[in-house]
Write a protein that holds these residues in place. Structure first.
Motif, PDB file in Angstrom:
ATOM      1  N   CYS A 187       0.858  -1.199   0.000  1.00 43.87           N
ATOM      2  CA  CYS A 187       0.000   0.000   0.000  1.00 43.87           C
ATOM      3  C   CYS A 187       0.888   1.240   0.000  1.00 43.87           C
ATOM      4  CB  CYS A 187      -0.888  -0.015   1.242  1.00 43.87           C
ATOM      5  SG  CYS A 187      -1.904   1.465   1.411  1.00 43.87           S
ATOM      6  N   PHE A 188       0.685   2.121  -0.974  1.00 45.57           N
ATOM      7  CA  PHE A 188       1.488   3.354  -1.032  1.00 45.57           C
ATOM      8  C   PHE A 188       0.984   4.384  -0.029  1.00 45.57           C
ATOM      9  CE2 PHE A 188       1.936   1.373  -5.190  1.00 45.57           C
ATOM     10  CZ  PHE A 188       3.322   1.253  -5.227  1.00 45.57           C
ATOM     11  N   GLY A 189      -0.334   4.382   0.215  1.00 47.20           N
ATOM     12  CA  GLY A 189      -0.888   5.345   1.168  1.00 47.20           C
ATOM     13  C   GLY A 189      -2.383   5.136   1.305  1.00 47.20           C
ATOM     14  N   ALA A 190      -2.935   5.645   2.406  1.00 42.84           N
ATOM     15  CA  ALA A 190      -4.383   5.498   2.637  1.00 42.84           C
ATOM     16  C   ALA A 190      -4.872   6.631   3.520  1.00 42.84           C
ATOM     17  CB  ALA A 190      -4.687   4.154   3.289  1.00 42.84           C
ATOM     18  N   ARG A 191      -6.116   6.989   3.320  1.00 41.81           N
ATOM     19  CA  ARG A 191      -6.714   8.082   4.093  1.00 41.81           C
ATOM     20  C   ARG A 191      -8.226   7.962   4.103  1.00 41.81           C
ATOM     21  NH1 ARG A 191      -8.878  11.581   0.443  1.00 41.81           N
ATOM     22  NH2 ARG A 191      -8.864  13.386   1.784  1.00 41.81           N
ATOM     23  N   MET A 192      -8.816   8.600   5.085  1.00 39.39           N
ATOM     24  CA  MET A 192     -10.266   8.765   5.058  1.00 39.39           C
ATOM     25  C   MET A 192     -10.629   9.568   3.819  1.00 39.39           C
ATOM     26  SD  MET A 192     -12.469  11.421   7.161  1.00 39.39           S
ATOM     27  CE  MET A 192     -12.745  12.293   5.618  1.00 39.39           C
ATOM     28  N   THR A 193     -11.809   9.311   3.233  1.00 43.90           N
ATOM     29  CA  THR A 193     -12.226  10.072   2.051  1.00 43.90           C
ATOM     30  C   THR A 193     -13.668  10.544   2.194  1.00 43.90           C
ATOM     31  OG1 THR A 193     -12.355  10.026  -0.376  1.00 43.90           O
ATOM     32  CG2 THR A 193     -12.958   8.004   0.766  1.00 43.90           C
ATOM     33  N   GLY A 194     -13.979  11.699   1.605  1.00 51.71           N
ATOM     34  CA  GLY A 194     -15.353  12.209   1.625  1.00 51.71           C
ATOM     35  C   GLY A 194     -15.601  13.163   2.775  1.00 51.71           C
ATOM     36  N   GLY A 195     -16.860  13.344   3.099  1.00 46.71           N
ATOM     37  CA  GLY A 195     -17.247  14.330   4.114  1.00 46.71           C
ATOM     38  C   GLY A 195     -16.733  13.999   5.505  1.00 46.71           C
ATOM     39  N   GLY A 196     -16.611  12.700   5.811  1.00 45.96           N
ATOM     40  CA  GLY A 196     -16.019  12.296   7.073  1.00 45.96           C
ATOM     41  C   GLY A 196     -16.998  11.949   8.169  1.00 45.96           C
ATOM     42  N   PHE A 197     -16.459  11.723   9.338  1.00 45.56           N
ATOM     43  CA  PHE A 197     -17.179  11.318  10.547  1.00 45.56           C
ATOM     44  C   PHE A 197     -17.586   9.847  10.516  1.00 45.56           C
ATOM     45  CE2 PHE A 197     -18.019  15.820   9.720  1.00 45.56           C
ATOM     46  CZ  PHE A 197     -17.384  16.376  10.814  1.00 45.56           C
ATOM     47  N   ALA A 198     -17.612   9.262   9.328  1.00 40.78           N
ATOM     48  CA  ALA A 198     -17.934   7.839   9.129  1.00 40.78           C
ATOM     49  C   ALA A 198     -17.727   7.563   7.647  1.00 40.78           C
ATOM     50  CB  ALA A 198     -19.384   7.575   9.527  1.00 40.78           C
ATOM     51  N   GLY A 199     -17.981   6.332   7.227  1.00 35.48           N
ATOM     52  CA  GLY A 199     -17.900   6.045   5.796  1.00 35.48           C
ATOM     53  C   GLY A 199     -16.637   5.321   5.386  1.00 35.48           C
ATOM     54  N   CYS A 200     -15.938   5.868   4.378  1.00 32.45           N
ATOM     55  CA  CYS A 200     -14.893   5.102   3.692  1.00 32.45           C
ATOM     56  C   CYS A 200     -13.503   5.705   3.815  1.00 32.45           C
ATOM     57  CB  CYS A 200     -15.206   5.042   2.201  1.00 32.45           C
ATOM     58  SG  CYS A 200     -16.696   4.140   1.805  1.00 32.45           S
ATOM     59  N   ALA A 201     -12.520   4.818   3.684  1.00 32.40           N
ATOM     60  CA  ALA A 201     -11.141   5.239   3.434  1.00 32.40           C
ATOM     61  C   ALA A 201     -10.813   4.853   1.993  1.00 32.40           C
ATOM     62  CB  ALA A 201     -10.194   4.545   4.415  1.00 32.40           C
ATOM     63  N   VAL A 202      -9.726   5.449   1.483  1.00 34.82           N
ATOM     64  CA  VAL A 202      -9.283   5.105   0.131  1.00 34.82           C
ATOM     65  C   VAL A 202      -7.798   4.776   0.204  1.00 34.82           C
ATOM     66  CG1 VAL A 202      -8.876   7.560  -0.475  1.00 34.82           C
ATOM     67  CG2 VAL A 202      -9.179   5.865  -2.288  1.00 34.82           C
ATOM     68  N   ALA A 203      -7.383   3.757  -0.542  1.00 35.12           N
ATOM     69  CA  ALA A 203      -5.976   3.354  -0.515  1.00 35.12           C
ATOM     70  C   ALA A 203      -5.453   3.227  -1.942  1.00 35.12           C
ATOM     71  CB  ALA A 203      -5.821   2.014   0.210  1.00 35.12           C
ATOM     72  N   LEU A 204      -4.177   3.551  -2.107  1.00 35.10           N
ATOM     73  CA  LEU A 204      -3.493   3.344  -3.383  1.00 35.10           C
ATOM     74  C   LEU A 204      -2.590   2.130  -3.206  1.00 35.10           C
ATOM     75  CD1 LEU A 204      -2.996   4.690  -6.228  1.00 35.10           C
ATOM     76  CD2 LEU A 204      -0.883   5.600  -5.220  1.00 35.10           C
ATOM     77  N   VAL A 205      -2.811   1.115  -4.054  1.00 34.28           N
ATOM     78  CA  VAL A 205      -2.220  -0.200  -3.810  1.00 34.28           C
ATOM     79  C   VAL A 205      -1.543  -0.725  -5.080  1.00 34.28           C
ATOM     80  CG1 VAL A 205      -2.792  -2.570  -3.083  1.00 34.28           C
ATOM     81  CG2 VAL A 205      -4.065  -0.652  -2.134  1.00 34.28           C
ATOM     82  N   HIS A 206      -0.464  -1.455  -4.898  1.00 33.13           N
ATOM     83  CA  HIS A 206       0.191  -2.142  -6.020  1.00 33.13           C
ATOM     84  C   HIS A 206      -0.828  -3.106  -6.645  1.00 33.13           C
ATOM     85  CE1 HIS A 206       2.971  -4.582  -8.268  1.00 33.13           C
ATOM     86  NE2 HIS A 206       3.968  -3.766  -7.938  1.00 33.13           N
ATOM     87  N   GLU A 207      -1.064  -2.922  -7.946  1.00 31.33           N
ATOM     88  CA  GLU A 207      -2.177  -3.623  -8.588  1.00 31.33           C
ATOM     89  C   GLU A 207      -2.081  -5.142  -8.469  1.00 31.33           C
ATOM     90  OE1 GLU A 207      -4.468  -2.171 -12.421  1.00 31.33           O
ATOM     91  OE2 GLU A 207      -2.546  -3.101 -12.925  1.00 31.33           O
ATOM     92  N   GLU A 208      -0.854  -5.658  -8.553  1.00 27.10           N
ATOM     93  CA  GLU A 208      -0.728  -7.111  -8.546  1.00 27.10           C
ATOM     94  C   GLU A 208      -0.920  -7.727  -7.167  1.00 27.10           C
ATOM     95  OE1 GLU A 208       2.788  -7.799 -10.917  1.00 27.10           O
ATOM     96  OE2 GLU A 208       1.583  -6.853 -12.496  1.00 27.10           O
ATOM     97  N   MET A 209      -0.986  -6.893  -6.148  1.00 28.22           N
ATOM     98  CA  MET A 209      -1.129  -7.439  -4.794  1.00 28.22           C
ATOM     99  C   MET A 209      -2.459  -7.068  -4.154  1.00 28.22           C
ATOM    100  SD  MET A 209       2.708  -6.919  -3.538  1.00 28.22           S
ATOM    101  CE  MET A 209       3.816  -6.568  -4.850  1.00 28.22           C
ATOM    102  N   VAL A 210      -3.391  -6.662  -4.991  1.00 28.94           N
ATOM    103  CA  VAL A 210      -4.667  -6.177  -4.457  1.00 28.94           C
ATOM    104  C   VAL A 210      -5.416  -7.273  -3.691  1.00 28.94           C
ATOM    105  CG1 VAL A 210      -6.979  -5.447  -5.157  1.00 28.94           C
ATOM    106  CG2 VAL A 210      -5.005  -4.271  -6.045  1.00 28.94           C
ATOM    107  N   ALA A 211      -5.421  -8.487  -4.224  1.00 27.47           N
ATOM    108  CA  ALA A 211      -6.201  -9.557  -3.574  1.00 27.47           C
ATOM    109  C   ALA A 211      -5.677  -9.809  -2.156  1.00 27.47           C
ATOM    110  CB  ALA A 211      -6.134 -10.829  -4.413  1.00 27.47           C
ATOM    111  N   ASP A 212      -4.355  -9.891  -2.002  1.00 29.06           N
ATOM    112  CA  ASP A 212      -3.772 -10.106  -0.664  1.00 29.06           C
ATOM    113  C   ASP A 212      -4.067  -8.918   0.248  1.00 29.06           C
ATOM    114  OD1 ASP A 212      -2.767 -12.399  -1.642  1.00 29.06           O
ATOM    115  OD2 ASP A 212      -0.690 -11.689  -1.827  1.00 29.06           O
ATOM    116  N   PHE A 213      -3.990  -7.732  -0.328  1.00 28.60           N
ATOM    117  CA  PHE A 213      -4.251  -6.509   0.439  1.00 28.60           C
ATOM    118  C   PHE A 213      -5.678  -6.546   1.006  1.00 28.60           C
ATOM    119  CE2 PHE A 213      -6.150  -2.233   0.358  1.00 28.60           C
ATOM    120  CZ  PHE A 213      -5.305  -1.556   1.222  1.00 28.60           C
ATOM    121  N   VAL A 214      -6.616  -6.896   0.160  1.00 28.17           N
ATOM    122  CA  VAL A 214      -8.021  -6.909   0.584  1.00 28.17           C
ATOM    123  C   VAL A 214      -8.216  -7.910   1.722  1.00 28.17           C
ATOM    124  CG1 VAL A 214     -10.371  -7.513  -0.174  1.00 28.17           C
ATOM    125  CG2 VAL A 214      -8.904  -6.109  -1.642  1.00 28.17           C
TER     126      VAL A 214
END
Ligand code: GLA
Length: 391
Positions: free
Chosen positions: A331-358
């Protein structure tokens, strides 16, 4: 891609069942994920969102009268309203299309009635802009049937007006701009003052493989039409007033640092987030243009800390999620995304390792919170568009 065609199919089949004919027109508008630049849009600053391959699909045909009748497969309800007599009812999904009709007419567009079926796959209340998708799909529908040309910026502004004045949510322009103007394969750097945009590609990984944008839904929810968002806006306005400028966009980092000690601590923290987030966002766009995924990731991590400590818009689950993602070597980096207080984070990930990351992030999040996350690997997608129309 599979999801896209299945929703498209669903609305087409349902349209056929209801109206006895194939839909003559099909439009779509996407949700979005913001890579960086949070709570900067209403400070006239910079944002860097991308449209995602989840959105609203709408199959429709024109009517000869002023009625709009739209059936939502998600809510199992049909909303009916008259363009010559728009009435606000209680809040609900139908206020978004109605609000867009109101905003267009207020601004001189002559509209035609229509009937149709819609369905969406943007999780609601997750901070992925299901409402902007609904607004822009409606704007696309009216544009196609009423015969005016598509101006993405103007449609974004009028959709924001609908949300601010008809629905009553005091949002900025980011969500509507990206749902209107997104492009496949790219994120969009938006200057929220001039509304100038610049397409930026996702950077490759240093080994030349691709990177993937992964949305990590904590499944915690908090409505945006509540006080916390407006409170942050007011705090930013108070900080701008202190500096004697229209918005925090106008405060340079050096001016801020020179004055920081004189500011009341809460205002100082809020202003610091916005001023540094604008810089991070501009640097992130440069990093993307320079194919520098590690730098983009680092800026995302710094953005999360700023939202956690200075703007105070994360919850425990968002912090656990972002940290679980950041701890993965792919994972290159990750952060909360959107309005906040709840919801989602977003991560930038090496494409070939996405399944393991998940797998790894799901396990870690579940262990620490007892909640099952929902994870979406998403593609940068086009903004509001016509999927099919009469030949
Ligand atoms: C919500 C609003 C946007 C923006 C973000 C925070 O998504 O709709 O206008 O302010 O929050 O960056």
């Amino acid at each position: 891609m599979k999801k896209k065609s299945s929703l498209q199919e669903q609305v087409s089949v349902e349209f056929q069942n209801k109206f006895g004919t194939a839909p003559p027109l099909l439009v779509q508008a996407p949700g979005r994920v913001n890579l960086i630049g949070e709570h900067t849009d209403y400070n006239d600053g910079f944002v860097l969102p991308m449209a995602i391959d989840r959105g609203i699909w709408l199959a429709l045909q024109p009517r000869e009268d002023d009625q709009v009748a739209v059936h939502s497969l998600d809510f199992g309800e049909t909303a009916v309203f008259h363009l010559n007599n728009l009435q606000q009812t209680q809040s609900g999904w139908a206020e978004y299309p109605k609000g867009v009709a109101w905003a267009l007419q207020e601004n001189g567009y002559a509209l035609r009635g229509w009937e149709g079926v819609l369905a969406g796959n943007v999780p609601k209340g997750a901070g992925l802009s299901s409402s902007a998708a609904l607004e822009l799909a409606t704007a696309r529908a009216f544009q196609q049937l009423s015969g005016f040309s598509w101006d993405a910026v103007q449609m974004a502004k009028l959709s924001q007006l609908a949300e601010n004045k008809w629905v009553g949510m005091n949002c900025g322009i980011m969500d509507q701009m990206i749902s209107a103007a997104g492009e496949a394969g790219h994120a969009l750097l938006i200057d929220c003052r001039s509304l100038e945009t610049q397409l930026v590609p996702l950077p490759p990984a240093p080994d030349g493989s691709g990177t993937a944008v992964v949305i990590l839904d904590t499944t915690t929810r908090r409505g945006l039409v509540d006080s916390a968002y407006n409170e942050r806006r007011q705090q930013c306005e108070a900080a701008a007033a202190y500096f004697g400028v229209p918005t925090l966009r106008d405060v340079s980092i050096s001016k801020f640092l020179a004055e920081a000690d004189n500011l009341e601590p809460l205002t100082r923290r809020r202003a610091k987030h916005v001023i540094t987030e604008n810089l991070r966002t501009l640097n992130a766009a440069k990093a993307m243009q320079n194919a520098d995924a590690p730098l983009l990731g680092q800026l995302m991590n710094e953005s999360h800390i700023s939202m956690r400590d200075d703007f105070e818009i994360t919850n425990d689950e968002l912090n656990v999620m972002a940290e679980a993602a950041q701890a993965q070597p792919c994972c290159f980096g990750a952060r909360m995304t959107g309005g906040g207080f709840a919801g989602c984070a977003v991560a930038l990930v090496h494409e070939e390792m996405v399944a393991d990351f998940v797998t790894a992030v799901s396990q870690k999040y579940q262990q620490q919170t007892n909640l099952s996350p929902k994870i979406y690997v998403c593609q940068p997608s086009p903004g509001a568009s016509v999927v099919s129309q009469p030949n």
